[in-house]
Structures are given as structure tokens and as C-alpha cells.
Design an enzyme around this catalytic site. Structure first.
Site, PDB file in Angstrom:
ATOM      1  N   CYS A   4       1.455  -2.866  15.723  1.00  0.00           N
ATOM      2  CA  CYS A   4       1.689  -2.516  14.244  1.00  0.00           C
ATOM      3  C   CYS A   4       1.014  -3.584  13.412  1.00  0.00           C
ATOM      4  O   CYS A   4       1.456  -4.880  13.465  1.00  0.00           O
ATOM      5  CB  CYS A   4       3.132  -2.169  13.663  1.00  0.00           C
ATOM      6  SG  CYS A   4       3.135  -1.987  11.964  1.00  0.00           S
ATOM      7  N   CYS A  53      -1.122   5.282  10.130  1.00  0.00           N
ATOM      8  CA  CYS A  53      -0.033   4.887  10.591  1.00  0.00           C
ATOM      9  C   CYS A  53       0.024   3.382  11.088  1.00  0.00           C
ATOM     10  O   CYS A  53      -1.076   3.408  11.951  1.00  0.00           O
ATOM     11  CB  CYS A  53       0.787   5.810  11.759  1.00  0.00           C
ATOM     12  SG  CYS A  53       1.320   7.040  11.225  1.00  0.00           S
ATOM     13  N   CYS A 109       6.611  -6.850   7.222  1.00  0.00           N
ATOM     14  CA  CYS A 109       7.814  -6.454   7.823  1.00  0.00           C
ATOM     15  C   CYS A 109       8.363  -7.668   8.798  1.00  0.00           C
ATOM     16  O   CYS A 109       7.662  -8.446   9.369  1.00  0.00           O
ATOM     17  CB  CYS A 109       7.402  -5.484   8.709  1.00  0.00           C
ATOM     18  SG  CYS A 109       8.798  -4.527   9.667  1.00  0.00           S
ATOM     19  N   CYS A 126       3.376   8.330   1.497  1.00  0.00           N
ATOM     20  CA  CYS A 126       3.915   7.346   2.415  1.00  0.00           C
ATOM     21  C   CYS A 126       4.335   6.276   1.871  1.00  0.00           C
ATOM     22  O   CYS A 126       3.470   5.714   1.231  1.00  0.00           O
ATOM     23  CB  CYS A 126       2.917   7.210   3.582  1.00  0.00           C
ATOM     24  SG  CYS A 126       3.506   6.060   5.045  1.00  0.00           S
ATOM     25  N   GLU A 135       0.941  -1.190   0.074  1.00  0.00           N
ATOM     26  CA  GLU A 135       0.008  -0.114  -0.146  1.00  0.00           C
ATOM     27  C   GLU A 135       0.850   1.334  -0.055  1.00  0.00           C
ATOM     28  O   GLU A 135       2.069   1.246   0.792  1.00  0.00           O
ATOM     29  CB  GLU A 135      -0.976   0.018   1.120  1.00  0.00           C
ATOM     30  CG  GLU A 135      -2.127  -1.140   1.199  1.00  0.00           C
ATOM     31  CD  GLU A 135      -2.852  -1.103   2.282  1.00  0.00           C
ATOM     32  OE1 GLU A 135      -4.117  -1.539   2.081  1.00  0.00           O
ATOM     33  OE2 GLU A 135      -2.656  -0.619   3.273  1.00  0.00           O
ATOM     34  N   CYS A 167       6.510  -5.361  15.944  1.00  0.00           N
ATOM     35  CA  CYS A 167       6.102  -4.385  16.755  1.00  0.00           C
ATOM     36  C   CYS A 167       4.698  -4.622  17.287  1.00  0.00           C
ATOM     37  O   CYS A 167       3.850  -4.834  16.412  1.00  0.00           O
ATOM     38  CB  CYS A 167       6.371  -2.798  16.334  1.00  0.00           C
ATOM     39  SG  CYS A 167       8.044  -2.414  15.747  1.00  0.00           S
TER      40      CYS A 167
HETATM   41  N1  SAH Z   1       9.193   0.560  10.153  1.00  0.00           N
HETATM   42  C1  SAH Z   1       9.476   1.818   9.932  1.00  0.00           C
HETATM   43  C2  SAH Z   1       8.743   2.646   9.294  1.00  0.00           C
HETATM   44  C3  SAH Z   1       7.178   2.054   9.223  1.00  0.00           C
HETATM   45  S1  SAH Z   1       5.962   2.229  10.459  1.00  0.00           S
HETATM   46  C4  SAH Z   1       9.319   2.131  11.595  1.00  0.00           C
HETATM   47  O1  SAH Z   1       8.797   1.377  12.531  1.00  0.00           O
HETATM   48  O2  SAH Z   1       9.608   3.435  11.995  1.00  0.00           O
HETATM   49  C5  SAH Z   1       5.810   4.083  10.742  1.00  0.00           C
HETATM   50  C6  SAH Z   1       5.271   4.541  11.929  1.00  0.00           C
HETATM   51  O3  SAH Z   1       3.998   4.117  12.404  1.00  0.00           O
HETATM   52  C7  SAH Z   1       6.027   3.974  13.048  1.00  0.00           C
HETATM   53  O4  SAH Z   1       6.554   5.117  13.940  1.00  0.00           O
HETATM   54  C8  SAH Z   1       5.309   2.992  13.526  1.00  0.00           C
HETATM   55  O5  SAH Z   1       5.828   2.563  15.028  1.00  0.00           O
HETATM   56  C9  SAH Z   1       3.906   3.762  13.716  1.00  0.00           C
HETATM   57  N2  SAH Z   1       2.908   2.804  13.940  1.00  0.00           N
HETATM   58  C10 SAH Z   1       3.014   1.311  13.536  1.00  0.00           C
HETATM   59  N3  SAH Z   1       1.744   1.038  13.970  1.00  0.00           N
HETATM   60  C11 SAH Z   1       0.873   1.909  14.658  1.00  0.00           C
HETATM   61  C12 SAH Z   1      -0.238   2.077  15.094  1.00  0.00           C
HETATM   62  N4  SAH Z   1      -1.251   1.086  14.987  1.00  0.00           N
HETATM   63  N5  SAH Z   1      -0.865   3.183  15.315  1.00  0.00           N
HETATM   64  C13 SAH Z   1       0.065   4.296  15.324  1.00  0.00           C
HETATM   65  N6  SAH Z   1       1.321   4.374  14.893  1.00  0.00           N
HETATM   66  C14 SAH Z   1       1.713   3.101  14.410  1.00  0.00           C
HETATM   67 FE1  SF4 Z   2       7.679  -2.947  10.813  1.00  0.00          FE
HETATM   68 FE2  SF4 Z   2       5.377  -2.067  11.874  1.00  0.00          FE
HETATM   69 FE3  SF4 Z   2       7.615  -2.169  13.463  1.00  0.00          FE
HETATM   70 FE4  SF4 Z   2       7.816  -0.540  11.560  1.00  0.00          FE
HETATM   71  S1  SF4 Z   2       6.348  -0.272  13.171  1.00  0.00           S
HETATM   72  S2  SF4 Z   2       9.172  -1.863  11.980  1.00  0.00           S
HETATM   73  S3  SF4 Z   2       6.517  -1.362   9.929  1.00  0.00           S
HETATM   74  S4  SF4 Z   2       6.516  -3.909  12.424  1.00  0.00           S
END
Ligand code: SAH
Ligand code: SF4
Length: 380
Positions: A138, A358, A131, A124, A111, A135
Site C-alpha cells: 500500500c 485502491c 497511515c 472513498c 485525497e 501494509c
Molecule cells: N486502511 C483500511 C482502509 C483503506 S485501504 C484498510 O486497509 O482496510 C482500502 C483497500 O485497498 C484495502 O483493502 C487495502 O488493503 C487495499 N489496497 C491497499 N493498497 C493497494 C494496492 N496497491 N492495490 C490494491 N489494493 C490495495
Molecule cells: Fe493503512 Fe494502507 Fe494498510 Fe489500509 S492498506 S491499513 S491504508 S497501510
């Protein structure tokens, strides 16, 4: 887990029929033109023309490249592909945010999201299908299939968005796509080479021509790549911090077990791009990381860094085990940061109605199976 081990856990993209001409750097394009039999003396000029057709005019077929001799156009068409990936779905939010689901020739999907604001527009961009990191908050991290995107697939997101926004034919009108945030699906610094190459192409002044200051790469903390990213690309850095103590960050951002907060902040202190603040992203999770003490500790950790903090209200997704901190809590947290002198905008969730915010990005690749199963039940 070393960086290389983590990269190896992703599968390489299977080769498709013809290689794409998108994604070659200038010198590679010259080599490609020479390999097609073009005399060395002319190759540079031809490559230059092709470059402009690709990245300034957005050409999608070789026939349109009318400044090239016809036979060169047909030789190019025999050896290379030019077309965009398929747009499997396109959605538009009530707030103007647009989201495209792109499908590559191997069937994998990512996406990409365009977020318009008054005087700028950020795309974005995703760098991986899924990934490898998981996390806890996420959605992308729950995808079972992961592979790195190729340079052309990262650039394709910029090209598709530019097509849709009419960027190639805007005449004297200002650009809509002014910024790239590498914050979509995946961890860009685990796919550094392809990401870096795509950004170098997007920065080229005779093509897409974005400014370094308007590109931001977001990482969850791949410490050994941070310096390289700054030195080679000179782009802005965003760091997904989300917790101020290692015990909690180990749970929320498991990569912290490999490179902890102190190592991460050391890499930030020596980030070789001057004159631009480092953005620290901090997702607000109710009762998890959002106390006054957390905010004060965050101030202490950032004390010698040119930083700003982006507070991101947690965006829920089906099955997630967190909830977003209540609004007064977020405001209080932000107030502590700003009293200490840190700009701490709370990121307004954009495109929530189309699951474009995000951490909500995740392709539909699993969903059709479930829908199919339900449909089978219904039919039975
Ligand atoms: N993998 C990279 C970039 C993609 S994520 C990273 O982790 O930085 C982009 C941002 O969205 C990151 O700061 C991530 O932690 C945040 N993010 C992920 N899941 C989220 C959620 N459910 N709500 C709000 N922010 C989230
Ligand atoms: Fe991967 Fe999501 Fe963690 Fe970013 S926030 S490193 S996309 S699992």
C-alpha cells in the site's frame, strides 16, 4: 502494540484560528448556540436551522443563512469558520472518477475519490493523513507524516464532493453521491471517534441523509473496535484480509501480528449488523497469495460467515515490489470462490490514470520537494 499505543503514534491536529462549525453533532450545535447568548428556548430551533443550512443546503458562509437573525449570523461568524478546506488539486479520470487533494489549514493534505457507476456513486473517504500501518503493498503506508483527521476534515470530503457534484441544488434529481466507502487513506478504526462522529452526521435524515446500508467501513483488522463500529453505527464492514495464513498475513498486513486471522474472523462472526454481507478484500499479488490452494483455504475460512469477497487487482505504484496476478489466475481464483457459493466480483480498477485506485492514494506533499530539487539542478 495496543490500540491506544497505535493511536498515540499519530500526532494531534494543531488547532486552527477559529473552530469549524462543521463536525458538531446536533446537541453540540445547540450548546454552541446557547454559548453565543441565544435564549435557551430558541436555541434548539436555531440549531436546527443552522443544521439544515450546513448539511442540506451546503452553505459556505454565514451571510447565506437568511432564516437566522442578522446579529446571530455575525456572532457565529466571529466565533466559527465555515469554509471548506482548500482544493490543492483536482483530477478527473477518463472513466469519470474524480479525485480531490484537500489541504487543511495546517498544510496537511488528503485525497478523496468519487467513483460514479450507473445507478450509484461512491465517495472513498480518508480518515488519516498517511497511515501508521505499513501494509507491504500500500502506497499510503509509505507516507512519513501521519495524523488523525478531525471530524470536520472527514466530513469536509463529503461536502467538497457534494459541492462539485451539485448535490445541494439538485432539486428533484436523484443523488449522485449515494454511498460512502471509508477506504481512502488511513485506518478508520485507529481514528474511530472522529470517523464515527462524521458518519453519524452524514446519516442524519435532516442533512446529508445517507443510509447505513450505503456506508462501508474498511479495516485492516483492528479487532477490538469492530464490534463497537457495528453496534454504534450499524454500517457495513469490509475487512482487508489479503492472506489466508498468518505467516504471510504477518508480512503483508503487519497488524496481523497483533490480531491474527482467527481473532479477526471471530470478530466478523459476531459483527452485530444483520442482513448485510461482510466484504473481504483480497488484493491479487502475483505468486504471493494467488494459488488455487489459497482460494480453497479462503473458502474454508469463510465457511460460516455471511461474506462476499472483493478481489482487487494489485494497483502498482512507483517503487512497489509486487506485481498484479495475471488475469487468468484472477479468474481461476474467482471461479473457485463462486463455485463454493461466494460472490466474488473482481473490482475493476477505477481512476488508474489519475492514481486514484485502491492503495495508490498518497499526497503530493513529498513530491514538490523532489520536483524543486530537480528544478534546482536544472537551474544550476
Ligand atoms: N486502511 C483500511 C482502509 C483503506 S485501504 C484498510 O486497509 O482496510 C482500502 C483497500 O485497498 C484495502 O483493502 C487495502 O488493503 C487495499 N489496497 C491497499 N493498497 C493497494 C494496492 N496497491 N492495490 C490494491 N489494493 C490495495
Ligand atoms: Fe493503512 Fe494502507 Fe494498510 Fe489500509 S492498506 S491499513 S491504508 S497501510
Amino acid at each position: 502494540m495496543t490500540v491506544d499505543a497505535a493511536i498515540e503514534t499519530t500526532r494531534p491536529a494543531p488547532p486552527s484560528v477559529l473552530p469549524s462549525l462543521i463536525g458538531l453533532e446536533r446537541h453540540e450545535l445547540v450548546d454552541a448556540v446557547v454559548a453565543l447568548g441565544e435564549p435557551e428556548g430558541k436555541a434548539r430551533m436555531r440549531a436546527q436551522q443552522i443544521w439544515q443550512w450546513l448539511y442540506r443546503r451546503g452553505a459556505v458562509d454565514f451571510e447565506a443563512m437568511t432564516t437566522l437573525p442578522k446579529d446571530l449570523r455575525s456572532r457565529l461568524a466571529e466565533r466559527f469558520r465555515l469554509e471548506r478546506p482548500a482544493i490543492a488539486a483536482e483530477q478527473r479520470s477518463s472513466d469519470g472518477t474524480r479525485k480531490w487533494l484537500l489541504r487543511f489549514p495546517d498544510g496537511q493534505e488528503v485525497e478523496t475519490v468519487f467513483i460514479p457507476e450507473d445507478d450509484r456513486g461512491a465517495l472513498c473517504v480518508s480518515t488519516q493523513v498517511g497511515c501508521t500501518l505499513t501494509c507491504a503493498f500500500c502506497h499510503t503506508g509509505t507516507m512519513p507524516l501521519v495524523r488523525n483527521l478531525k471530524t470536520e476534515e472527514i466530513l469536509a470530503q463529503v461536502m467538497v464532493a457534494s459541492d462539485a457534484l451539485g448535490e445541494w441544488t439538485r432539486g428533484g434529481k436523484p443523488k449522485q453521491l449515494t454511498n460512502i466507502v471509508v477506504m481512502g487513506m488511513g485506518e478508520p478504526l485507529f481514528n474511530y471517534d472522529a470517523t464515527a462522529k462524521a458518519m453519524r452526521i452524514a446519516l442524519d435524515g435532516e442533512g446529508i441523509d445517507l443510509s447505513r446500508r450505503r456506508i462501508t467501513v474498511s479495516t485492516s483488522g483492528v479487532v477490538p473496535r469492530i464490534e463497537q463500529c457495528g453496534r454504534e453505527l450499524g454500517v457495513g464492514l469490509a475487512v482487508s484480509l489479503h492472506a489466508v495464513r498468518d505467516a504471510l498475513r504477518d508480512e503483508l498486513v503487519p497488524l496481523n501480528r497483533k490480531w491474527n486471522i482467527e481473532q479477526l474472523l471471530t470478530a466478523c462472526r459476531t459483527y452485530p449488523v444483520r442482513g448485510k454481507l461482510i466484504t473481504f478484500e483480497y488484493v491479487m499479488l502475483d505468486g504471493v497469495n494467488d494459488t488455487d490452494a489459497d482460494a480453497h483455504e479462503l473458502v474454508r475460512l469463510l465457511r460460516d460467515l455471511p461474506a462476499k469477497v472483493n478481489l482487487i487487482p494489485f494497483n502498482p505504484w512507483p517503487g512497489s515490489r509486487f506485481t498484479c496476478s495475471p488475469w487468468p489466475r484472477i479468474e481461476r481464483f474467482a471461479a473457485i470462490l463462486s463455485e463454493a457459493g461466494y460472490a466474488s466480483p473482481v473490482r475493476t480498477p477505477r481512476g488508474r490514470d489519475i492514481l486514484a485506485a485502491c492503495g495508490q492514494l498518497k499526497t503530493a506533499s513529498e513530491r514538490p520537494a523532489r520536483v524543486r530539487r530537480l528544478a534546482d539542478h536544472a537551474a544550476a
